[in-house]
Design a protein around this motif. Structure first.
Motif, PDB file in Angstrom:
ATOM      1  N   UNK B 222      20.101   5.765  -8.407  1.00 30.42           N
ATOM      2  CA  UNK B 222      19.771   5.281  -7.069  1.00 30.42           C
ATOM      3  C   UNK B 222      18.574   6.037  -6.508  1.00 30.42           C
ATOM      4  N   UNK B 223      18.621   7.361  -6.615  1.00 22.96           N
ATOM      5  CA  UNK B 223      17.516   8.172  -6.102  1.00 22.96           C
ATOM      6  C   UNK B 223      16.237   7.876  -6.887  1.00 22.96           C
ATOM      7  N   UNK B 224      16.366   7.757  -8.220  1.00 24.37           N
ATOM      8  CA  UNK B 224      15.137   7.542  -8.988  1.00 24.37           C
ATOM      9  C   UNK B 224      14.535   6.175  -8.698  1.00 24.37           C
ATOM     10  N   UNK B 225      15.384   5.182  -8.394  1.00 26.89           N
ATOM     11  CA  UNK B 225      14.822   3.874  -8.047  1.00 26.89           C
ATOM     12  C   UNK B 225      14.028   3.964  -6.749  1.00 26.89           C
ATOM     13  N   UNK B 226      14.571   4.706  -5.782  1.00 33.87           N
ATOM     14  CA  UNK B 226      13.835   4.889  -4.529  1.00 33.87           C
ATOM     15  C   UNK B 226      12.488   5.542  -4.809  1.00 33.87           C
ATOM     16  N   UNK B 227      12.514   6.584  -5.648  1.00 28.37           N
ATOM     17  CA  UNK B 227      11.264   7.288  -5.941  1.00 28.37           C
ATOM     18  C   UNK B 227      10.268   6.356  -6.631  1.00 28.37           C
ATOM     19  N   UNK B 228      10.775   5.584  -7.596  1.00 29.35           N
ATOM     20  CA  UNK B 228       9.885   4.663  -8.313  1.00 29.35           C
ATOM     21  C   UNK B 228       9.250   3.670  -7.345  1.00 29.35           C
ATOM     22  N   UNK B 229      10.074   3.096  -6.474  1.00 30.45           N
ATOM     23  CA  UNK B 229       9.552   2.094  -5.546  1.00 30.45           C
ATOM     24  C   UNK B 229       8.511   2.704  -4.614  1.00 30.45           C
ATOM     25  N   UNK B 230       8.768   3.940  -4.161  1.00 33.60           N
ATOM     26  CA  UNK B 230       7.792   4.561  -3.260  1.00 33.60           C
ATOM     27  C   UNK B 230       6.500   4.851  -4.002  1.00 33.60           C
ATOM     28  N   UNK B 231       6.646   5.171  -5.269  1.00 36.52           N
ATOM     29  CA  UNK B 231       5.512   5.516  -6.100  1.00 36.52           C
ATOM     30  C   UNK B 231       4.549   4.338  -6.226  1.00 36.52           C
ATOM     31  N   UNK B 232       5.121   3.123  -6.223  1.00 40.91           N
ATOM     32  CA  UNK B 232       4.293   1.939  -6.402  1.00 40.91           C
ATOM     33  C   UNK B 232       3.651   1.508  -5.095  1.00 40.91           C
ATOM     34  N   UNK B 233       4.388   1.709  -3.984  1.00 37.23           N
ATOM     35  CA  UNK B 233       3.969   1.056  -2.749  1.00 37.23           C
ATOM     36  C   UNK B 233       2.892   1.745  -1.929  1.00 37.23           C
ATOM     37  N   UNK B 234       2.578   3.004  -2.214  1.00 32.03           N
ATOM     38  CA  UNK B 234       1.752   3.728  -1.258  1.00 32.03           C
ATOM     39  C   UNK B 234       0.277   3.369  -1.288  1.00 32.03           C
ATOM     40  N   UNK B 235      -0.204   2.863  -2.436  1.00 30.46           N
ATOM     41  CA  UNK B 235      -1.649   2.748  -2.631  1.00 30.46           C
ATOM     42  C   UNK B 235      -2.327   1.830  -1.615  1.00 30.46           C
ATOM     43  N   UNK B 236      -1.737   0.646  -1.391  1.00 32.71           N
ATOM     44  CA  UNK B 236      -2.433  -0.297  -0.528  1.00 32.71           C
ATOM     45  C   UNK B 236      -2.488   0.222   0.909  1.00 32.71           C
ATOM     46  N   UNK B 237      -1.438   0.902   1.350  1.00 35.61           N
ATOM     47  CA  UNK B 237      -1.453   1.446   2.708  1.00 35.61           C
ATOM     48  C   UNK B 237      -2.520   2.536   2.822  1.00 35.61           C
ATOM     49  N   UNK B 238      -2.577   3.395   1.788  1.00 38.46           N
ATOM     50  CA  UNK B 238      -3.536   4.492   1.823  1.00 38.46           C
ATOM     51  C   UNK B 238      -4.958   3.971   2.034  1.00 38.46           C
ATOM     52  N   UNK B 239      -5.273   2.853   1.396  1.00 36.56           N
ATOM     53  CA  UNK B 239      -6.621   2.300   1.534  1.00 36.56           C
ATOM     54  C   UNK B 239      -6.916   1.883   2.974  1.00 36.56           C
ATOM     55  N   UNK B 240      -5.942   1.213   3.603  1.00 36.82           N
ATOM     56  CA  UNK B 240      -6.170   0.754   4.979  1.00 36.82           C
ATOM     57  C   UNK B 240      -6.300   1.947   5.917  1.00 36.82           C
ATOM     58  N   UNK B 241      -5.382   2.912   5.770  1.00 36.95           N
ATOM     59  CA  UNK B 241      -5.401   4.086   6.647  1.00 36.95           C
ATOM     60  C   UNK B 241      -6.712   4.846   6.481  1.00 36.95           C
ATOM     61  N   UNK B 242      -7.172   4.925   5.231  1.00 37.08           N
ATOM     62  CA  UNK B 242      -8.439   5.604   4.973  1.00 37.08           C
ATOM     63  C   UNK B 242      -9.564   4.938   5.764  1.00 37.08           C
ATOM     64  N   UNK B 243      -9.584   3.608   5.753  1.00 36.07           N
ATOM     65  CA  UNK B 243     -10.613   2.890   6.494  1.00 36.07           C
ATOM     66  C   UNK B 243     -10.557   3.212   7.980  1.00 36.07           C
ATOM     67  N   UNK B 244      -9.340   3.286   8.512  1.00 34.13           N
ATOM     68  CA  UNK B 244      -9.203   3.575   9.933  1.00 34.13           C
ATOM     69  C   UNK B 244      -9.655   5.005  10.235  1.00 34.13           C
ATOM     70  N   UNK B 245      -9.298   5.928   9.329  1.00 29.51           N
ATOM     71  CA  UNK B 245      -9.651   7.335   9.560  1.00 29.51           C
ATOM     72  C   UNK B 245     -11.158   7.542   9.527  1.00 29.51           C
ATOM     73  N   UNK B 246     -11.836   6.754   8.685  1.00 26.06           N
ATOM     74  CA  UNK B 246     -13.288   6.904   8.584  1.00 26.06           C
ATOM     75  C   UNK B 246     -13.930   6.753   9.955  1.00 26.06           C
ATOM     76  N   UNK B 247     -13.405   5.810  10.754  1.00 24.42           N
ATOM     77  CA  UNK B 247     -14.018   5.644  12.069  1.00 24.42           C
ATOM     78  C   UNK B 247     -13.394   6.596  13.089  1.00 24.42           C
ATOM     79  N   UNK B 248     -12.096   6.871  12.920  1.00 26.11           N
ATOM     80  CA  UNK B 248     -11.429   7.737  13.906  1.00 26.11           C
ATOM     81  C   UNK B 248     -12.003   9.149  13.896  1.00 26.11           C
ATOM     82  N   UNK B 249     -12.418   9.620  12.707  1.00 28.82           N
ATOM     83  CA  UNK B 249     -12.834  11.027  12.629  1.00 28.82           C
ATOM     84  C   UNK B 249     -14.155  11.267  13.356  1.00 28.82           C
TER      85      UNK B 249
END
Lengths: 321, 361
Positions: B222-249
């Motif tokens: 159960x724990x490893x499935x959670x970890x696996x799923x989180x491992x896959x999902x972060x990339x697309x969010x990171x890209x959007x947040x990065x774009x926002x930070x570029x202007x926020x900084x």
């Protein structure tokens, strides 16, 4: 154009390399290897196993193993599938084609249904037809493809007008090419429909939004003012501009399409890459796993590239240098 | 600071607008009910998730009667059932008129712990010893599907929420760092993101699942499935947040924070990331369904939560055989639960977007 394509391909190369490294690391991290189970198989002599280990340099350090695999890939040698007992390339070749058929049919279905629905919803904005389409889209958008596939399989099993799995009928070889075409089409119907339902919901909503935006533009007003028939205004002037943004989406859609296809292949026993990946993972057939996931990524990259090229062809405002 | 002319803050205004969307409010209530039911599954369900009676394999849902065989009205009850086979060896459950089990509330049954702490054995409803009540029918081993659905909700919903929280923490941090530092760091982090995005998700899911040893216990899986799923999902969010930070900084308050000598990480976490809050909130709502679906599909093909533990996907895996659906259509029920939950999350997420980000609609 050609230069753009080349540039794109070259920039994806390091990414593919990185991916192959990740995959290799993952496969090495998996507990137990395929040889453990081979060693238990009394039909296979220890000498044979030793020969395989030598062949793939599995007794060498990890880095050597990785590079020997990589150089082999560059020679289009994907390694040997211990599970199927034939070279990986032979296993994968046909499978890629099958996955492509499934994705392609589902893509055509999605666009063929979603675009007219989106146009219809935009034209009858806030009328009953629009509300109905919007509600159905929400349901479609949220319905898990595997569940749709199960429901479809259930209804089909009751009525029996479509085959329940696989890709060919038993007497496939006896058909001429038209018969074969329709036979495959009948088999692909259930997974393709299940795969399309959710994307139809999503694409329809985007199409409606685009269409509404375009219909509010001044050139549409101009077109109407100079007395063009409404049909022409909508299908020639508005439609072309509303569809363009969707083509960019096409590239993104490939990722979801391939992932979705993989699951449906397993459920509907469609012999594609996804179903192969499952068998490979279950039997720890590392070369097959690595080659299959790599092929999945290559399909994805190709899809994205194709979408970009299509966009240039269709939208004269965009130029890649 | 966000006070408008009306004297309402951004969040108050968003709340008013959200509540105006009745449909979304209804969905939010449904979600709250489903989550509540998951938390109190032990009490609401008549049986534990592993309570089985193999003589009731694939028993259809119990019919609750109010009128007995003599046409007399009485308190709700169910008939005892007996299994028989017809000439094709198809199971048939026949009502035994002489056995009546009245439906009781607050009965003692399988022991459990309220909120994993207080030991207890009270259940909301049930029938007396000897009878079995199947509100939604039984599975192959005669376990109550209704009870298993409630217990499965725990796993399916918690995987969605915990998975999203973990992957969003990674995504926010990576996106924030990439956007804030820019240059080489940005380049490297973004290439890594692209690498993850170039994998078709399901293939990566399978490859990662292969790493989990077979010897893991259910909880570890159960724990490893959670970890696996989180491992896959972060990339697309990171890209959007990065774009926002570029202007926020480039904002002045970031400069102010720098002059005050705050460390980079503090600036990112305390001063930049909070400005991406409304976007992240919407993104969280809209990505939870993805996690629920991913867990379900993994469990569906037998690589997720293992029997006897229940999750919606794992319950639905029983419906993989078409023949079984034909004779026991109720095993499709988990699918409807997934559908309704996913739909509610989508509708609430959309309404949240309309309320928080008026520009996008």
């Amino acid at each position: 154009m050609l230069r753009y394509i080349l540039k794109r391909l070259i920039t994806t190369l390091p990414l593919l390399l990185g991916m192959s490294l990740i995959l290799f690391a993952l496969m090495k991290m998996t507990p137990g290897n395929y040889f453990d189970s081979l060693k238990l198989n009394p039909q296979i002599s220890p000498e044979t196993i030793d020969r395989y280990i030598k062949l793939y340099q599995l007794d060498k350090p990890l880095l050597v193993q990785y590079f020997s695999w990589l150089t082999n890939i560059l020679h289009l040698e994907f390694g040997y599938s211990f599970f199927y007992n034939i070279p990986v390339a032979n296993v994968i070749g046909g499978r890629i084609w099958n996955t492509f058929i499934l994705s392609f049919v589902s893509l055509i279905l999605t666009w063929g249904v979603a675009i007219p629905l989106g146009i219809c919803a935009a034209i009858y904005r806030n009328k009953f037809a629009d509300r109905l389409i919007q509600f159905l889209s929400y349901v479609a958008l949220s319905s898990p493809s595997f569940f749709i596939a199960m429901l479809l399989l259930y209804f089909v099993s009751q009525s029996g007008f479509l085959p329940l799995g696989g890709m060919h009928s038993a007497n496939y070889e006896e058909f001429n090419w038209i018969g074969r075409f329709f036979d495959v089409l009948r088999h692909v119907a259930i997974p393709a429909i299940a795969l399309s339902i959710a994307s139809i919901g999503a694409l329809q909503r985007i199409m409606r939004g685009n269409m509404l935006e375009v219909l509010g533009q001044q050139y549409i007003l101009t077109a109407r003012a100079k007395g063009l028939p409404e049909q022409r205004v909508i299908y020639v002037h508005a439609l072309r501009n509303a569809i363009n943004p969707l083509i960019t989406l096409l590239g993104y859609e490939f990722s979801g399409l391939l992932s979705g296809a993989a699951l449906l292949e397993i459920i509907c026993s469609w012999p594609g890459l996804g179903a192969l990946m499952l068998t490979a993972v279950q039997s720890k057939d590392i070369y097959l796993v690595m080659a299959t996931s790599l092929m999945g990524s290559v399909l994805l990259i190709m899809g994205n590239l194709l979408a970009d090229i299509l966009l240039v062809r269709l939208d004269p405002r965009i130029r890649y240098e | 600071m966000n006070k408008s002319a009306l004297g309402l803050s951004q969040w108050e205004r968003a709340l008013t607008q959200f509540c105006a969307n009745r449909f979304a409010v209804v969905c939010l209530i449904i979600l709250a009910l489903i989550h509540g039911a998951a938390i109190f599954a032990d009490f609401l369900a008549p049986y534990s998730f592993s309570n089985e009676d193999r003589t009731f394999s694939y028993a259809p849902p119990s019919k609750i009667h109010f009128i007995d065989e003599n046409g007399q009205w009485r308190a709700p009850f169910i008939y005892g059932r007996k299994i028989t086979f017809d000439q094709y060896h198809k199971r048939e459950y026949l009502d035994q008129v002489e056995q009546k089990y009245s439906l009781r509330f607050f009965v003692k049954g399988d022991a459990y712990k309220i909120l994993w702490m207080v030991p207890c054995s009270w259940h909301l409803f049930g029938v007396k010893e000897g009878g079995r009540i199947y509100l939604c029918g039984a599975d192959s081993r005669g376990r109550d599907l209704f009870s298993r659905l409630l217990h499965g909700a725990r796993i399916s919903l918690s995987i969605g929420i915990v998975g999203v929280l973990i992957s969003f923490s990674i995504g926010l941090l990576v996106g924030g760092i990439a956007g804030y530092y820019g240059g080489k760091v940005d380049d490297i982090l973004m290439r890594v993101c692209e690498m993850f995005m170039l994998f078709p998700g399901f293939y990566l899911l399978l490859a990662l699942r292969a790493v989990v040893p077979a010897s893991f216990t259910s909880v570890q899986v159960y724990v490893s499935i959670i970890i696996i799923l989180s491992f896959i999902g972060w990339a697309s969010l990171a890209r959007v947040i990065r774009g926002m930070c570029l202007s926020l900084k480039e904002r002045e308050y970031v400069l102010a924070a720098k002059t005050m000598g705050l460390s980079d990480l503090t600036i990112i976490i305390r001063h930049i990331l909070p400005h991406t809050l409304s976007y992240s909130l919407i993104a969280v709502m809209l990505s939870i369904p993805g996690y629920i679906l991913a867990e379900s599909s993994l469990s569906l093909i037998g690589l997720g939560i293992q029997d006897p533990y229940a999750s919606w996907g794992n319950l639905l895996s029983e419906a993989m055989g078409i023949v079984k659906i034909k004779f026991a259509p109720w095993i499709l029920l988990p699918g409807f639960f997934i559908l309704v939950t996913v739909m509610c999350f989508n509708i609430v997420g959309d309404a949240l977007r309309d309320a928080l980000d008026p520009k996008s609609s």
